[in-house]
Design a protein around this motif. Structure first.
Motif, PDB file in Angstrom:
ATOM      1  N   LEU A  87       3.131   5.952  -2.904  1.00  0.00           N
ATOM      2  CA  LEU A  87       4.294   6.688  -3.394  1.00  0.00           C
ATOM      3  C   LEU A  87       4.221   6.869  -4.903  1.00  0.00           C
ATOM      4  O   LEU A  87       4.487   7.954  -5.423  1.00  0.00           O
ATOM      5  CB  LEU A  87       5.590   5.963  -3.012  1.00  0.00           C
ATOM      6  CG  LEU A  87       6.053   6.062  -1.566  1.00  0.00           C
ATOM      7  CD1 LEU A  87       7.252   5.152  -1.328  1.00  0.00           C
ATOM      8  CD2 LEU A  87       6.404   7.494  -1.214  1.00  0.00           C
ATOM      9  N   LYS A  88       3.854   5.791  -5.611  1.00  0.00           N
ATOM     10  CA  LYS A  88       3.753   5.876  -7.069  1.00  0.00           C
ATOM     11  C   LYS A  88       2.647   6.829  -7.485  1.00  0.00           C
ATOM     12  O   LYS A  88       2.809   7.605  -8.432  1.00  0.00           O
ATOM     13  CB  LYS A  88       3.505   4.485  -7.656  1.00  0.00           C
ATOM     14  CG  LYS A  88       4.726   3.590  -7.610  1.00  0.00           C
ATOM     15  CD  LYS A  88       4.423   2.224  -8.202  1.00  0.00           C
ATOM     16  CE  LYS A  88       5.634   1.332  -8.176  1.00  0.00           C
ATOM     17  NZ  LYS A  88       5.336  -0.016  -8.699  1.00  0.00           N
ATOM     18  N   ALA A  89       1.514   6.776  -6.780  1.00  0.00           N
ATOM     19  CA  ALA A  89       0.380   7.648  -7.114  1.00  0.00           C
ATOM     20  C   ALA A  89       0.715   9.125  -6.873  1.00  0.00           C
ATOM     21  O   ALA A  89       0.254   9.995  -7.604  1.00  0.00           O
ATOM     22  CB  ALA A  89      -0.841   7.257  -6.295  1.00  0.00           C
ATOM     23  N   ASN A  90       1.539   9.377  -5.862  1.00  0.00           N
ATOM     24  CA  ASN A  90       1.924  10.759  -5.539  1.00  0.00           C
ATOM     25  C   ASN A  90       3.127  11.232  -6.339  1.00  0.00           C
ATOM     26  O   ASN A  90       3.616  12.330  -6.113  1.00  0.00           O
ATOM     27  CB  ASN A  90       2.206  10.901  -4.038  1.00  0.00           C
ATOM     28  CG  ASN A  90       0.967  10.709  -3.197  1.00  0.00           C
ATOM     29  OD1 ASN A  90      -0.143  10.867  -3.679  1.00  0.00           O
ATOM     30  ND2 ASN A  90       1.154  10.348  -1.945  1.00  0.00           N
TER      31      ASN A  90
ATOM     32  N   ASN B 221       0.836  -1.209   0.000  1.00  0.00           N
ATOM     33  CA  ASN B 221       0.000   0.000   0.000  1.00  0.00           C
ATOM     34  C   ASN B 221       0.867   1.253   0.000  1.00  0.00           C
ATOM     35  O   ASN B 221       0.558   2.233  -0.692  1.00  0.00           O
ATOM     36  CB  ASN B 221      -0.947   0.008   1.204  1.00  0.00           C
ATOM     37  CG  ASN B 221      -2.008  -1.057   1.103  1.00  0.00           C
ATOM     38  OD1 ASN B 221      -2.314  -1.542   0.017  1.00  0.00           O
ATOM     39  ND2 ASN B 221      -2.565  -1.438   2.233  1.00  0.00           N
ATOM     40  N   ARG B 222       1.938   1.233   0.770  1.00  0.00           N
ATOM     41  CA  ARG B 222       2.844   2.380   0.837  1.00  0.00           C
ATOM     42  C   ARG B 222       3.472   2.642  -0.537  1.00  0.00           C
ATOM     43  O   ARG B 222       3.580   3.798  -0.974  1.00  0.00           O
ATOM     44  CB  ARG B 222       3.925   2.106   1.883  1.00  0.00           C
ATOM     45  CG  ARG B 222       4.857   3.283   2.119  1.00  0.00           C
ATOM     46  CD  ARG B 222       5.866   3.003   3.217  1.00  0.00           C
ATOM     47  NE  ARG B 222       5.192   2.795   4.484  1.00  0.00           N
ATOM     48  CZ  ARG B 222       5.544   1.879   5.382  1.00  0.00           C
ATOM     49  NH1 ARG B 222       6.565   1.090   5.158  1.00  0.00           N
ATOM     50  NH2 ARG B 222       4.889   1.758   6.509  1.00  0.00           N
TER      51      ARG B 222
ATOM     52  N   ASP C 208       9.875  10.138  -5.831  1.00  0.00           N
ATOM     53  CA  ASP C 208      11.165   9.905  -6.469  1.00  0.00           C
ATOM     54  C   ASP C 208      11.375   8.400  -6.690  1.00  0.00           C
ATOM     55  O   ASP C 208      11.030   7.576  -5.841  1.00  0.00           O
ATOM     56  CB  ASP C 208      12.267  10.473  -5.551  1.00  0.00           C
ATOM     57  CG  ASP C 208      13.635  10.377  -6.179  1.00  0.00           C
ATOM     58  OD1 ASP C 208      13.753  10.632  -7.403  1.00  0.00           O
ATOM     59  OD2 ASP C 208      14.585  10.045  -5.449  1.00  0.00           O
ATOM     60  N   ASP C 209      11.956   8.028  -7.838  1.00  0.00           N
ATOM     61  CA  ASP C 209      12.203   6.617  -8.160  1.00  0.00           C
ATOM     62  C   ASP C 209      13.063   5.932  -7.108  1.00  0.00           C
ATOM     63  O   ASP C 209      12.853   4.758  -6.795  1.00  0.00           O
ATOM     64  CB  ASP C 209      12.880   6.483  -9.527  1.00  0.00           C
ATOM     65  CG  ASP C 209      11.899   6.624 -10.677  1.00  0.00           C
ATOM     66  OD1 ASP C 209      10.672   6.560 -10.415  1.00  0.00           O
ATOM     67  OD2 ASP C 209      12.355   6.783 -11.826  1.00  0.00           O
ATOM     68  N   HIS C 210      14.028   6.653  -6.573  1.00  0.00           N
ATOM     69  CA  HIS C 210      14.905   6.092  -5.554  1.00  0.00           C
ATOM     70  C   HIS C 210      14.103   5.672  -4.318  1.00  0.00           C
ATOM     71  O   HIS C 210      14.315   4.583  -3.776  1.00  0.00           O
ATOM     72  CB  HIS C 210      15.987   7.099  -5.156  1.00  0.00           C
ATOM     73  CG  HIS C 210      16.863   6.633  -4.045  1.00  0.00           C
ATOM     74  ND1 HIS C 210      17.799   5.639  -4.216  1.00  0.00           N
ATOM     75  CD2 HIS C 210      16.931   7.000  -2.737  1.00  0.00           C
ATOM     76  CE1 HIS C 210      18.403   5.416  -3.065  1.00  0.00           C
ATOM     77  NE2 HIS C 210      17.898   6.237  -2.148  1.00  0.00           N
ATOM     78  N   ASP C 211      13.180   6.517  -3.880  1.00  0.00           N
ATOM     79  CA  ASP C 211      12.347   6.202  -2.716  1.00  0.00           C
ATOM     80  C   ASP C 211      11.483   4.969  -2.984  1.00  0.00           C
ATOM     81  O   ASP C 211      11.342   4.098  -2.126  1.00  0.00           O
ATOM     82  CB  ASP C 211      11.443   7.393  -2.354  1.00  0.00           C
ATOM     83  CG  ASP C 211      12.243   8.578  -1.842  1.00  0.00           C
ATOM     84  OD1 ASP C 211      13.378   8.368  -1.348  1.00  0.00           O
ATOM     85  OD2 ASP C 211      11.727   9.714  -1.931  1.00  0.00           O
ATOM     86  N   VAL C 212      10.939   4.894  -4.169  1.00  0.00           N
ATOM     87  CA  VAL C 212      10.083   3.759  -4.534  1.00  0.00           C
ATOM     88  C   VAL C 212      10.912   2.473  -4.540  1.00  0.00           C
ATOM     89  O   VAL C 212      10.487   1.446  -3.999  1.00  0.00           O
ATOM     90  CB  VAL C 212       9.402   3.994  -5.899  1.00  0.00           C
ATOM     91  CG1 VAL C 212       8.664   2.746  -6.366  1.00  0.00           C
ATOM     92  CG2 VAL C 212       8.454   5.187  -5.822  1.00  0.00           C
TER      93      VAL C 212
END
Length: 110
Positions: free
Chosen positions: A40-43, A35-36, A46-50
């Motif tokens: 993150l993807k919906a918001n 879910n997190r 940053d790719d690194h965070d994902v």
């Protein structure tokens, strides 16, 4: 609790209880992490965070089968001990162990 068998029974019961709970926690962690990542993807994070969150998800997913394996082994050991120590049937520890085995059965691998 002078009988060493009762002590072993208590220890093995605790191990099964802990591993059953641990498996449940990791399964919940996997759902939470998915879910997190979706958030993150919906918001547009940053790719690194994902990627980092996906690594955490992978680690949690790897722990579920590991917990299942350890739980299955501990379950069998406790079950075997209960079969071998039937003269302890009247003890609180024996009754508690039977209860924990029943609770843990749903977390065993199919």
């Amino acid at each position: 609790m002078s009988d060493p068998r009762l002590r072993q029974l208590t220890i093995k019961t605790g191990v099964v209880k802990r591993l059953s709970k641990e498996k449940t926690v990791y399964e919940k962690e996997v759902v939470t992490q998915r879910n997190r990542i979706e958030k993150l993807k919906a918001n547009g994070a940053d790719d690194h965070d994902v990627r980092k969150q996906e690594e955490v998800l992978q680690e949690s997913m790897m722990m579920v089968p590991d917990c299942q394996r350890r739980l299955a082994k501990a379950y069998e050991e406790l079950n075997e001990m209960l079969k071998n120590e039937e003269e302890l049937k009247e003890s609180e520890q024996y009754i508690a162990a039977l209860s924990i085995l029943g609770d843990a059965k749903v977390n065993l691998p199919q």
